[in-house]
Design a protein around this motif. Structure first.
Motif, PDB file in Angstrom:
ATOM      1  N   ARG A  88       0.795  -1.221   0.000  1.00 33.96           N
ATOM      2  CA  ARG A  88       0.000   0.000   0.000  1.00 33.96           C
ATOM      3  C   ARG A  88       0.831   1.276   0.000  1.00 33.96           C
ATOM      4  O   ARG A  88       0.300   2.361   0.001  1.00 33.96           O
TER       5      ARG A  88
ATOM      6  N   LEU B  92      -3.977 -13.049   8.940  1.00 28.13           N
ATOM      7  CA  LEU B  92      -3.719 -12.225  10.124  1.00 28.13           C
ATOM      8  C   LEU B  92      -4.966 -12.210  10.999  1.00 28.13           C
ATOM      9  O   LEU B  92      -5.572 -11.166  11.250  1.00 28.13           O
TER      10      LEU B  92
ATOM     11  N   HIS C 123      -3.715  -9.174  19.278  1.00 29.06           N
ATOM     12  CA  HIS C 123      -2.477  -8.386  19.201  1.00 29.06           C
ATOM     13  C   HIS C 123      -1.868  -8.486  20.574  1.00 29.06           C
ATOM     14  O   HIS C 123      -2.501  -8.095  21.556  1.00 29.06           O
TER      15      HIS C 123
ATOM     16  N   MET D 193       1.255 -11.978  16.547  1.00 34.86           N
ATOM     17  CA  MET D 193       1.494 -10.586  16.151  1.00 34.86           C
ATOM     18  C   MET D 193       1.570  -9.721  17.398  1.00 34.86           C
ATOM     19  O   MET D 193       0.620  -9.671  18.188  1.00 34.86           O
TER      20      MET D 193
ATOM     21  N   TYR E  21       0.871  -2.619  18.957  1.00 32.37           N
ATOM     22  CA  TYR E  21       1.471  -1.285  18.822  1.00 32.37           C
ATOM     23  C   TYR E  21       1.865  -0.658  20.163  1.00 32.37           C
ATOM     24  O   TYR E  21       2.818   0.092  20.247  1.00 32.37           O
TER      25      TYR E  21
ATOM     26  N   GLU F 270     -11.395   0.010  13.623  1.00 32.66           N
ATOM     27  CA  GLU F 270      -9.997   0.111  14.020  1.00 32.66           C
ATOM     28  C   GLU F 270      -9.565   1.574  13.987  1.00 32.66           C
ATOM     29  O   GLU F 270     -10.051   2.346  13.161  1.00 32.66           O
TER      30      GLU F 270
HETATM   31  C1  BGC Z   1      -3.694  -3.879  12.344  1.00 25.57           C
HETATM   32  C2  BGC Z   1      -3.490  -5.371  12.236  1.00 25.57           C
HETATM   33  C3  BGC Z   1      -3.482  -5.785  10.796  1.00 25.57           C
HETATM   34  C4  BGC Z   1      -2.392  -5.030  10.079  1.00 25.57           C
HETATM   35  C5  BGC Z   1      -2.245  -5.391   8.621  1.00 25.57           C
HETATM   36  C6  BGC Z   1      -2.740  -3.118  11.459  1.00 25.57           C
HETATM   37  O1  BGC Z   1      -3.129  -1.780  11.363  1.00 25.57           O
HETATM   38  O2  BGC Z   1      -3.558  -3.472  13.677  1.00 25.57           O
HETATM   39  O3  BGC Z   1      -4.500  -6.037  12.945  1.00 25.57           O
HETATM   40  O4  BGC Z   1      -3.319  -7.163  10.684  1.00 25.57           O
HETATM   41  O5  BGC Z   1      -2.677  -3.638  10.162  1.00 25.57           O
HETATM   42  O6  BGC Z   1      -3.243  -4.863   7.851  1.00 25.57           O
END
Ligand code: BGC
Length: 735
Positions: free
Chosen positions: A56, A153, A201, A244, A247, A477
């Motif tokens: 991206r 993921l 996470h 994973m 943050y 999110e």
């Molecule tokens: C999210 C993850 C996601 C990753 C990849 C992050 O912003 O917190 O959960 O897997 O982006 O898109």
């Protein structure tokens, strides 16, 4: 000058490993195969495996000194457009590239690839049935595979510590045992497709506000008994290939470079063999991150600096990161690729049976939606003449959560143009509750009112025999939610309820919402985000084609001031700030019990169109385990499913965080008059407190009360069991 690495490797013919290569011998264990392959790898190839790209991004924004631009350009170009990430493969050794896709409810694609969406993970958690999660995981994992992805993921299991967390919809509720059973179900389902699933996470990423700068302050012991316990149990029950890291900071250290969390707990105490990948843009250093346990930097250039590519190579050369550490990083990635079947079963793009997959999603919703209230038998609907549907685009579709877990629906967004746009576009699944109701009740006349004008809604409700008001809360999110419904929604419900005594509310939400009108309406159905066929599922529950059997995986508070933090704290940018989780392990219902707060709807609550009797509770000890047995009888007139929930209360000297903990549950589907029996083994960690000093779980001796309930506030039977003192480590639990 050396040729850029990725470019070279991409240029190599896609020659795959031959079966003659010793690590391709399936008779060997994953560990043996990994060691054989690792021995063959060059330093460059190892470095390649631990650094991922995102499709991206713009190269312009990044620190060019940390990368070789041709590598980065080739890496980004090789990623599947619109996907989350890519890690190059090593064709000469038969190591496939890692193609990564979000997320827990289906294959996400930012460029509009249409895929099937499950109900939100929180919604499916309300099934209290790991088999439902597993079936859903199998389906989305298969769509991932057939779309060319071998890393999903998924496996979001953060505890719903903050009811307003904008990502609660991606997670599996507020209780560590429930979260783990359900999360593990999903991961097993996904990985049954020979692909890797994450669990994420890690750890205590409990709010989205300032998620990259919030430092979660909590004692290690409390963490081990709450959020970490959910991960510990999930990993044991499902062996995800990757973890994973999150943050946020934990006690002032970033989760992706947290030696206690990654080295001591995850890889030490829990013996985790897979690899730790960073969240996208979650890395903050080279040497410290590598030596603290991070194995793979993801999604470059989300981190504007490539910490692992060239800087890691330099750090290995000058000895600040030992060679053994890079070997261990590569070993962990390879082990996951072998163990989950990625090496032996290369993914192949192929056709997807969307009609069949929509049925999987519908079945998940039908087993999960929660009937919160049903007064005077208003539900199931008994073929009313005229029904007014009001609000939330109920004529068009059902809502989904936003962000990296948002899936573009098959058939497109039913209500385009809403939400902030871009990656935070609001998605409505094209599954119209109105059309589905019309199919279920062909003799009934349905009208639809948009629910944007209180008077119009009131008139529409007055003109019908039954009014069904759809309300919604969109969460996503990167932002936290309001527990109060936005706009005029509360006024519309109150007006409809005044105008029509048979008013029913369907709530589509990311998690808990406040319902100031709950006493004024006859029935409430919590649909959360019900997925690709959510409209059908809602219609079939309302009409009685399906008997509701969902139970709340989170507490619905009566008011925000019952919460530990009535408002999410912090700010969105600037220097790190602190949130003190003073409630420790007393998350969700545990906090409510501790404070004696009466919630609006308790954890575990949910109604059925039949009745159940929970009885014959017994608790026995043997071989260090407590086994609880009980029976469930369907005493009503129709088939249905009950969730027997077992809680335990400790004697005061055990100093538990709260009056009771969920220690087991069992969902039983029973015909009228039928009796089922359940047997549950309690995990000893659920009967312990964690002792930080000795790094052990400790059972305090004494008399414990075992409670059998239909909800955390609806205990039907109790018995007692006397436990002896016991100390043990997490490692001992795996033997
Ligand atoms: C999210 C993850 C996601 C990753 C990849 C992050 O912003 O917190 O959960 O897997 O982006 O898109």
């Amino acid at each position: 000058m050396r040729t850029p690495l990725v470019a070279t490797l991409l240029a190599v013919a896609t020659g795959s490993a031959s079966a003659a290569q010793p690590w391709m011998d399936k008779a060997k264990t994953s560990t043996q195969r990994t060691e054989l392959l690792l021995k063959e790898m060059t330093q460059q190839e190892k470095l390649l495996l631990v650094f991922g790209y995102s499709p991206r991004a713009q190269l312009g924004q990044i620190d060019a000194t940390s990368i070789l631009s041709a590598d980065a350009e080739a890496g980004m170009a090789a990623a599947i457009p619109g996907s989350a990430g890519y890690v190059p493969g090593i064709p000469r050794l038969g190591v496939p590239a890692q193609y990564e896709t979000d997320a827990s409810i289906g294959v996400r694609n930012a460029e509009g690839l249409q895929r099937t969406s499950l109900p939100s993970s929180l919604a499916t958690t309300a099934s209290w049935d790991p088999r439902v999660m597993e079936a859903g995981g199998r389906m989305i994992g298969q769509e991932a595979r057939l779309s060319g992805f071998n890393v999903m993921l998924a496996g979001g299991i953060n505890l719903a510590r903050e009811p307003a967390n904008g990502r609660n919809f991606e997670y599996t509720g507020e209780d560590p045992l429930l979260a783990a059973e359900m999360g593990a179900g999903q991961i097993r389902g996904i990985q049954s497709n020979h692909i890797v699933s994450t669990v994420k996470h890690f750890l205590i990423n409990s709010q989205e506000t300032g998620r990259r700068i919030v430092s979660a302050q909590i004692s290690k012991a409390a963490l081990r008994m709450s959020d970490a316990l959910a991960f510990e149990l999930t990993i044991e029950k499902s062996s995800p290939g990757s973890v994973m890291c999150s943050y946020n900071l934990i006690n002032d250290v970033y989760a992706c470079q947290h030696p206690w969390l990654l080295n001591s707990i995850l890889k030490g105490d829990w013996g985790y063999q897979g690899y730790v990948m960073s969240d996208w843009g979650g890395v903050h250093s080279t040497v410290f991150a590598a030596t603290s346990g991070l194995d793979q930097q993801s999604g470059f250039p989300f981190d504007k600096v490539a910490y692992f590519a060239k800087p890691l190579k330099d750090a290995l050369e000058d000895g600040s990161v030992p060679q053994a550490r890079l070997d261990d990083m590569a070993r962990r990635v390879l082990w996951a690729l072998f163990d989950k079947g990625v090496m032996d079963h290369p993914v192949q793009v192929g056709p997807i049976d969307f009609a069949a997959n929509a049925k999987v999603s519908q079945s998940a919703a039908e087993q999960s939606l929660v009937l919160l209230k049903n007064e005077g038998g208003v539900l199931p609907l008994a073929s009313p003449k005229r029904v007014a549907l009001i609000g939330s685009y109920a004529d068009k579709g059902v809502l989904a959560g936003g962000g990296s877990a948002s899936v573009t629906p098959v058939g497109g967004n039913a209500v385009p143009g809403l939400g902030p746009g871009g990656w935070l576009t609001q998605v409505w699944q094209p599954s119209s509750p109105m059309k589905a109701l019309q199919r279920e009740l062909p003799g009934t006349q349905f009208t639809f009112d948009a629910g944007t004008d209180v008077d119009a809604a009131s008139k529409a409700a007055a003109a019908a025999d039954v009014a069904i008001v759809f309300v919604h809360q969109w969460t996503a999110e990167s932002m936290d939610a309001s527990l109060s419904l936005l706009g005029k929604q509360n006024d519309v419900v109150s007006a409809a309820a005044k105008a029509n005594p048979n008013t029913i509310v369907v709530v589509e939400s990311g998690g808990a919402v406040l319902m100031p009108w709950h006493q004024d309406v006859k029935a409430i159905l919590a649909a959360f985000y019900p997925g690709a066929a959510g409209g059908e599922a809602i219609a079939r529950l309302l009409t009685g084609a399906v008997n509701p059997s969902g139970r709340l995986p989170i507490t619905f508070p009566a008011s925000a001031d019952q919460l530990v933090r009535p408002q999410i704290l912090g700010k969105t940018d600037g220097p790190p700030f602190t949130v003190r989780y003073t409630e420790g392990a007393a998350v969700g219902y545990k906090w409510f019990d501790l404070r004696g707060h009466k919630p609006l709807y308790a954890f575990g609550h949910g109604l059925s169109y039949t009745r159940f009797e929970l009885a014959e509770l017994q608790a026995q000890q043997g071989k260090g385990r407590v086994t609880v047995k009980f029976s469930t009888r369907n005493t009503g007139a129709r088939e249905g499913a009950s969730v027997g929930q077992v809680y335990v209360s400790a004697p005061p000297e055990a100093h538990w965080e709260a009056p009771r903990r969920l220690v087991g549950f069992d969902k039983q589907n029973l015909k009228p008059g039928e009796k089922g029996t359940s047997s549950i083994q309690i995990d000893p960690r659920l009967l312990s407190t964690f002792d930080e000093a000795s790094n052990q779980w400790v059972i305090t001796p004494g008399s414990y009360e075992v409670q059998l309930g239909a909800a955390s506030d609806d205990i039907r039977a109790t018995t007692r069991v006397t436990l002896a003192v016991r100390r043990f480590t997490s490692a001992q639990m795996r033997r």
